[in-house]
Every structure is written in C-alpha cells, then in structure tokens.
Design a protein around this motif. Structure first.
Motif, PDB file in Angstrom:
ATOM      1  N   ASN A 147     -50.693   5.975  -0.252  1.00  0.00           N
ATOM      2  CA  ASN A 147     -51.323   6.534   0.952  1.00  0.00           C
ATOM      3  C   ASN A 147     -50.270   7.024   1.934  1.00  0.00           C
ATOM      4  O   ASN A 147     -50.429   8.093   2.549  1.00  0.00           O
ATOM      5  CB  ASN A 147     -52.202   5.481   1.637  1.00  0.00           C
ATOM      6  N   PHE A 148     -49.200   6.249   2.065  1.00  0.00           N
ATOM      7  CA  PHE A 148     -48.129   6.620   2.998  1.00  0.00           C
ATOM      8  C   PHE A 148     -47.464   7.937   2.554  1.00  0.00           C
ATOM      9  O   PHE A 148     -47.287   8.858   3.357  1.00  0.00           O
ATOM     10  CB  PHE A 148     -47.094   5.489   3.050  1.00  0.00           C
ATOM     11  N   VAL A 149     -47.130   8.016   1.291  1.00  0.00           N
ATOM     12  CA  VAL A 149     -46.463   9.224   0.759  1.00  0.00           C
ATOM     13  C   VAL A 149     -47.406  10.429   0.849  1.00  0.00           C
ATOM     14  O   VAL A 149     -46.987  11.528   1.237  1.00  0.00           O
ATOM     15  CB  VAL A 149     -45.991   8.977  -0.698  1.00  0.00           C
ATOM     16  N   VAL A 198     -37.217   2.154   5.059  1.00  0.00           N
ATOM     17  CA  VAL A 198     -36.484   3.277   5.668  1.00  0.00           C
ATOM     18  C   VAL A 198     -35.882   4.171   4.574  1.00  0.00           C
ATOM     19  O   VAL A 198     -35.947   5.399   4.661  1.00  0.00           O
ATOM     20  CB  VAL A 198     -35.387   2.739   6.627  1.00  0.00           C
ATOM     21  N   PHE A 199     -35.351   3.544   3.544  1.00  0.00           N
ATOM     22  CA  PHE A 199     -34.775   4.310   2.428  1.00  0.00           C
ATOM     23  C   PHE A 199     -35.853   5.192   1.793  1.00  0.00           C
ATOM     24  O   PHE A 199     -35.639   6.389   1.546  1.00  0.00           O
ATOM     25  CB  PHE A 199     -34.200   3.340   1.390  1.00  0.00           C
ATOM     26  N   MET A 200     -37.009   4.597   1.568  1.00  0.00           N
ATOM     27  CA  MET A 200     -38.106   5.366   0.966  1.00  0.00           C
ATOM     28  C   MET A 200     -38.610   6.442   1.921  1.00  0.00           C
ATOM     29  O   MET A 200     -38.861   7.578   1.514  1.00  0.00           O
ATOM     30  CB  MET A 200     -39.253   4.419   0.606  1.00  0.00           C
ATOM     31  N   LEU A 201     -38.713   6.086   3.197  1.00  0.00           N
ATOM     32  CA  LEU A 201     -39.205   7.037   4.201  1.00  0.00           C
ATOM     33  C   LEU A 201     -38.282   8.260   4.291  1.00  0.00           C
ATOM     34  O   LEU A 201     -38.749   9.408   4.280  1.00  0.00           O
ATOM     35  CB  LEU A 201     -39.302   6.344   5.560  1.00  0.00           C
ATOM     36  N   LEU A 202     -36.983   8.008   4.351  1.00  0.00           N
ATOM     37  CA  LEU A 202     -36.026   9.123   4.453  1.00  0.00           C
ATOM     38  C   LEU A 202     -36.081  10.003   3.204  1.00  0.00           C
ATOM     39  O   LEU A 202     -36.048  11.239   3.306  1.00  0.00           O
ATOM     40  CB  LEU A 202     -34.612   8.594   4.672  1.00  0.00           C
ATOM     41  N   GLN A 206     -37.941  15.186  12.453  1.00  0.00           N
ATOM     42  CA  GLN A 206     -37.357  14.864  13.766  1.00  0.00           C
ATOM     43  C   GLN A 206     -37.384  13.362  14.000  1.00  0.00           C
ATOM     44  O   GLN A 206     -36.429  12.752  14.452  1.00  0.00           O
ATOM     45  CB  GLN A 206     -38.151  15.566  14.866  1.00  0.00           C
ATOM     46  N   HIS A 207     -38.516  12.782  13.615  1.00  0.00           N
ATOM     47  CA  HIS A 207     -38.679  11.343  13.794  1.00  0.00           C
ATOM     48  C   HIS A 207     -37.628  10.578  12.976  1.00  0.00           C
ATOM     49  O   HIS A 207     -37.026   9.620  13.451  1.00  0.00           O
ATOM     50  CB  HIS A 207     -40.090  10.956  13.345  1.00  0.00           C
ATOM     51  N   ALA A 208     -37.399  11.074  11.736  1.00  0.00           N
ATOM     52  CA  ALA A 208     -36.446  10.394  10.846  1.00  0.00           C
ATOM     53  C   ALA A 208     -35.020  10.490  11.370  1.00  0.00           C
ATOM     54  O   ALA A 208     -34.254   9.535  11.309  1.00  0.00           O
ATOM     55  CB  ALA A 208     -36.523  11.011   9.449  1.00  0.00           C
ATOM     56  N   HIS A 209     -34.678  11.700  11.898  1.00  0.00           N
ATOM     57  CA  HIS A 209     -33.318  11.870  12.404  1.00  0.00           C
ATOM     58  C   HIS A 209     -33.108  11.094  13.701  1.00  0.00           C
ATOM     59  O   HIS A 209     -32.060  10.582  13.971  1.00  0.00           O
ATOM     60  CB  HIS A 209     -33.016  13.347  12.621  1.00  0.00           C
TER      61      HIS A 209
END
Lengths: 280, 169
Positions: free
Chosen positions: A91-93, A248-252, A277-280
C-alpha cells in the motif's frame, strides 16, 4: 545468557580490549578469542559480517517461503503477520509509485526492507551482530538500488528519454548552454552519489546503535546493575531506530524510482516532486 | 582512502551483491508473488461477495415489497369476501325472518278462520239446544207440544231478542 554477555563485556573492558571494540562481542569473536589457531573459526572471524548477513538472508527466505506456503482463507500466525507487513508495504509503495508501476517494484522494495530490518535487529540478540554496521554490507545494497533504479529508468523511458532525464530535460537555449555542466552534475547527484549516501547513512546509524548498546552494557558493568536497566532502554531505542532506518532506505529507493519513472499524469508528477522534496 | 580500504572489502561486496540478488529473485518468485496474488484474490473474492450480498439484499427488498403488496391484496380480497358473506348472511336471515313471519301470519289467519267456524258451529248448536230446551220448558208449561214451525220461529225470535238484550246490557 544475559549474565554471560555481561561478564564478557566486563572481561573485554578489564582486558583493555574495549578501546578497539565498537560493538558487543558476538559468538564468533568469542570463539576466535578461545581458539585463535583454528582455521575455520579464523575464516569465520574474518568474514563474520558476511556470515551474519547470509544468515539473515537465509532466515528471511525461510520465514517468507514458509508464510507463502501456509495459504489459507483465514490466515493465522506467521502467514497473518507476513501478510500484514507485506500489504502495508504494498500500500505504501502504491501510494508513491501509483497503481500502474507499483506491482513490478513491490517485491524489490519489500525484500530490501525485510533484509535490512532483520540485519539491523541482529545486534539486539546476545552474541550476535548487526551486519549492517559494516559498510561492506550496506554499500552493495546501495549499489543494487542504483543499478535497479537506472535499469528501470532505461526500460521504462527508453534510452533517449533516460539520457534527456540525466541531462535535466533541456528545452531552452540556456539549458542547452548549461548542458555540459548539468549532465555531469546530474550523473553525480542521481547516479554516483546515491549508493554512497544510502549505504553510509545506514552503516553510520547502525554502527552508532551498536556502539550505544556497547556503552549501555558497559554502564551496567560499572554500576553492577543486574537487571540490565540501561540495556533495556538502549534496546527499545535500537528496535525503533532499526525499523526507521530500514524504512528510510526503502522510502528513498521508492522515491528514486518515482523520479526515474515516466510521469503519466500531472497529479503523479506533483506527487513525485513532493515526495522527492520531502525525502531530500 | 584508508577508510575505504578498511571498510570496503571486495570479497564481501561481491558475495553480498550475489546474496541479495538470490534472496530477491527467490522471494519474488516464492513469497511475494504468491502472497500478493492471494491477497488480491481474497480482495476480489470479498468484493465479489459483498456485491452478491448487496444484490441479494436488493432482491430480498424487492421480494419483500412484492410480498407486502400481495399480502395487502389478499387481505383486501379476504375483507371483501367476509363482507359479502356477512351481507349474504344478513339477506338469508332477513328472508328467513320474512318467511317465518308470513307463515306465522298464515297459520294465525287459518286458525282464526277455524276458530270463527268453530264458534259459529258452537253458536248454532247452542241456539238449537236453547230452542229445544225452551220448547221443552214451554211444553211442560203448556203441556203441549209446540211442534209447529211458526211457533218455533216465534220462540227463536224471542231468544234472539233475549240474546240481543243480553249483548246490549
């Protein structure tokens, strides 16, 4: 077992080895200390991070395959647990990549998350180790991520569009003039820097967590607090931060994918930009 | 450079690359695909079942409305039939009453007639007896028989006069 670990730390501190130690001793280190001449133990000691990471890989495979085989209309136990996590990841992806692209990338991102999480949590077990506290283990993961992202970019956009993307999509005269500067800059930022930033972040965080565990264990030896009060506090922190680091690793990685994938809709583009933008 | 040399061990990097790729391809085929497929299948099944439940609910609602309409119609019919039966019963009752009343009237009238006849007969017998008795009395008084019809008529007139007088009094 807690007392054993306890005395081991105390022993390490007393023997003056604590200056070099940056994590709690694991069973391979202890075996090597006891049998320094044994060839197998020496080999294991040399590649201990690899041993623990391969063990984590085997454990994940075992758990996931076991869960996959326990198919039932009303899932229970391990299957239920794995389904809950996998569905949450899916769901997140899907929320970031969209329903069109997400299904292809969910297994990669999910495997990355599980693998990193299990390796991160390794340091919590007595006589065990977090393989992710070694850069040799996190760097290949960063390398795989960037390879996967770039290959996906070429496959989804085509070579020409991929190169245009790397060049910053030049459309005006000024952007064409700046192209010789922008292209290497983009290649550096989007390709070369990524494995380093991803792997160093994970490695630094997890090795810091291991140091934290060690220092709190040493506090226990100093104050001779048997019930590991400090250790409990450190463990809760490590459990939480390990999940955060894996996430965080997966999110990036998801965001890098979102940036490289073709933007079908304006909405998708806005969503991806916001995420980036949020990730950076 | 020392940091890179100390921390990046080529053998470990290569094995780790291979290990992750093996884990990824294994899990993609043996774990992620079956689990995500089964989740999707379950989702589709639940969606389908919900849709069928909704359809059944709609059908039940329609049947309920139809049954309610039918029930109302049946009740209406039953009510009208009961009404008709009551009307019929009342009519039959009225007819029976009228018939009974007519029969009673007829019986009464017939009885009345019979009674009148019987009274007339009785009066005749009484008159005759009175006349005979009077004649016998007169005979005894006069020591002769009054057999003559003329005399008998006179006596009857006298008796009628006596009766009339009695009636007036």
């Amino acid at each position: 077992m807690a007392d054993q670990a306890y005395s081991t730390v105390h022993h390490a501190a007393a023997s003056g080895e604590h200056h070099d130690a940056h994590e709690l001793p694991n069973f391979i280190t202890l075996l090597h200390q006891s049998y320094p001449d044994n060839a197998v133990i020496s080999f294991l000691n040399q590649y201990q991070t690899l041993f623990f990471s391969l063990f984590a890989a085997g454990l994940i495979c075992f758990l996931c395959i076991r869960a996959a085989r326990a198919e039932s209309l009303v899932p229970q136990g391990l299957r239920n647990f794995m389904e809950t996590i996998m569905e949450a990841i899916a769901n997140f992806v899907t929320g970031i990549l969209g329903e069109k692209h997400a299904p292809k990338h969910i297994p990669f991102l999910g495997t990355l998350f599980f693998y990193i999480l299990v390796m991160n949590w390794g340091g919590l077990l007595p006589f065990w180790k977090s393989p992710t506290s070694a850069w040799s283990i996190t760097f290949p993961l960063g390398l795989i991520v960037i390879l996967y992202v770039q290959i996906t970019g070429i496959r989804e956009q085509g070579v020409w569009n991929y190169l245009k993307h790397l060049a910053g999509n030049p459309s005006t005269v000024v952007s064409f003039i700046l192209l010789p500067m922008m292209l290497p800059l983009n290649i550096f930022l989007e390709v070369l820097a990524v494995p380093f930033s991803l792997s160093l972040r994970l490695f630094a965080n997890i090795s810091s967590e291991d140091r934290l565990l060690l220092k709190f264990a040493e506090l226990n030896t100093l104050f001779t607090y048997k019930p590991f009060v400090f250790q409990l506090f450190a463990n809760i922190l490590v459990i939480t931060f390990s999940v955060i680091q894996a996430f965080v690793f997966m999110l990036l990685t998801t965001v890098y994918l979102a940036l490289i994938l073709p933007h079908d809709e304006q909405h998708g583009h806005e969503e991806h930009s916001a995420n980036a933008q949020h990730a950076h | 450079m020392e940091f890179f040399k100390a921390n990046l061990i080529p053998a470990e990097i290569i094995v780790q690359l291979l290990a992750f790729m093996i884990v990824f391809f294994t899990l993609r085929k043996l774990a992620w695909k079956p689990i995500l497929d089964s989740l999707e299948a379950r989702r589709a099944k639940i969606r389908q079942e919900f849709e069928s439940i909704e359809a059944a609910k709609r059908e039940i609602e329609a049947l309920k409305t139809e049954y309610a309409a039918r029930l109302a119609k049946i009740e209406e019919e039953a009510r009208s039939k009961v009404q008709e039966a009551v009307e019929e019963g009342r009519k039959i009752s009225r007819d029976i009453q009228e018939k009974a009343r007519a029969e009673a009237q007829a019986v009464f009238e017939k009885t009345q007639q019979n009674l009148d006849i019987e009274i007339s007969k009785a009066q005749m017998v009484l008159k005759k007896s009175v006349v005979e008795l009077s004649l016998q009395v007169a005979e005894k008084v006069l020591n002769e028989h009054l057999t003559d019809t003329k005399q008998q008529e006179k006596i009857e007139k006298i008796i009628a006069g006596i009766e009339e007088g009695a009636t007036l009094s």
